[in-house]
Motif scaffolding. Structure first.
Motif, short mmCIF file in Angstrom:
data_model
loop_
_atom_site.label_atom_id
_atom_site.label_comp_id
_atom_site.label_asym_id
_atom_site.label_seq_id
_atom_site.Cartn_x
_atom_site.Cartn_y
_atom_site.Cartn_z
N VAL A 99 0.84 -1.21 0.00
CA VAL A 99 0.00 0.00 0.00
C VAL A 99 0.87 1.25 0.00
O VAL A 99 0.61 2.22 -0.73
CB VAL A 99 -0.94 0.00 1.22
N ILE A 100 1.92 1.26 0.82
CA ILE A 100 2.82 2.41 0.88
C ILE A 100 3.49 2.64 -0.47
O ILE A 100 3.54 3.77 -0.98
CB ILE A 100 3.88 2.20 1.98
N GLY A 101 4.01 1.56 -1.06
CA GLY A 101 4.66 1.69 -2.36
C GLY A 101 3.71 2.13 -3.44
O GLY A 101 4.04 2.97 -4.29
N LEU A 102 2.49 1.57 -3.42
CA LEU A 102 1.49 1.93 -4.43
C LEU A 102 1.06 3.39 -4.26
O LEU A 102 0.90 4.12 -5.25
CB LEU A 102 0.28 1.01 -4.30
N ALA A 103 0.90 3.83 -3.01
CA ALA A 103 0.54 5.23 -2.76
C ALA A 103 1.61 6.16 -3.30
O ALA A 103 1.31 7.16 -3.97
CB ALA A 103 0.33 5.45 -1.26
#
Length: 303
Positions: free
Chosen positions: A216-220
């Motif tokens: 999620v962090i990387g995608l954000a």
């Protein structure tokens, strides 16, 4: 926001920027939703912590990406040889890595690196205490970004890009898509593991759930960078992926300064992703509505 807090935010953003680069490669270039990321990030952190405790902090930054690459290769084999669906293959590897990471850590749920020599304590002797963390982190991020850009311009890199664009065409061109997929996933997870290795030494602490929510962090971070990008080549996409990670950390820092509970940070991350993903659609919808109003006004004047 104080200068030290801002610098810490940039440092962490550049570390997580490697995860954004990994997702740019796997999710955007290869068109594969790779969920190995959560496990390979923790694997990199675990390898880094163990080697740092053994007195080899520099070696840790070499061994961790190799371990991450091995995890990516396992996911690739499950996809290409065992015909497992990409998402399920990542889940299988991620689940297995939980136990493997515990084994690497000597069956301990957490490790502390306090008062141990790290890359950053070595850097402090060269760059001073103020820039001891920022300089090596920025240097690694820049080298990884440039390296990825150069790789994607090589014949093998172009084959990896072609695999994501049109797998059938790649097969017809006598290129083995299983090989290019394996290379892409191995490289992506090597970047993720390197990020985990840096974070373990940066925080001087490592625990088994470090990588939870890393996708999620990387995608954000990736999507925030893409929202800023209207058009541009791969070099600009790579730079904005790193920049998006820094912006993401700035948003998190602002949320924390606004008294948002740390337990709600996952919710904040999810909201950031939702807003970033929907932003282009909302923007296009407003543009279409403006065109309709303009056309309606023009039609009314011509009557």
């Amino acid at each position: 926001m104080s200068f030290l807090v801002l610098m810490g935010t940039v440092e962490q953003g550049l570390i997580y920027g490697l995860v954004a680069l990994a997702l740019l490669l796997s999710y955007r270039v290869l068109d594969i939703a790779d969920l190995t990321v959560d496990g390979s990030f923790t694997l990199g952190a675990a390898v880094s912590a163990v080697l740092t405790l053994a007195g080899h902090p520099l070696l840790a930054l070499v061994a961790a990406p190799l371990a991450g690459a091995a995890a990516g290769l396992i996911t690739a084999v499950l996809q290409t040889k065992c015909r497992v669906a990409p998402i399920l293959a990542g889940i299988i590897t991620m689940t297995a890595l939980y136990s493997i990471n515990l084994m690497v850590m000597g069956n301990k749920a957490n490790l502390t690196l306090l008062r141990k020599t790290t890359v950053f304590s070595l850097s402090e002797k060269v760059f001073g205490s103020q820039f001891a963390k920022l300089v090596p982190i920025a240097l690694i991020a820049a080298l990884c970004g440039i390296g990825l850009w150069l790789f994607l311009r090589t014949p093998l890199g172009l084959a990896v890009r072609a695999t994501g664009d049109n797998r059938a065409m790649v097969e017809a061109s006598s290129i083995n898509p299983a090989y290019t997929t394996a290379v892409g996933l191995a490289l992506a997870n090597a970047l993720v593991a390197l990020a985990g290795a840096q974070l373990a030494q940066y925080q001087q602490f490592m625990e088994i759930n470090t990588g939870t929510g890393m996708v999620v962090i990387g995608l954000a971070s990736l999507i925030i960078g893409e929202v800023l990008l209207r058009q541009g080549g791969m070099g600009k996409r790579i730079a904005l992926a790193l920049g998006g990670a820094v912006i993401y950390r700035l948003i998190v820092a602002v949320a924390l300064s606004a008294s948002v509970s740390p337990s709600n940070l996952k919710l904040v991350s999810a909201l950031i992703v939702a807003v970033a993903i929907s932003a282009p659609t909302v923007r296009a919808s407003f543009a279409l509505s403006a065109k309709k109003r303009k056309a309606g006004a023009l039609h009314a004047r011509t009557k």
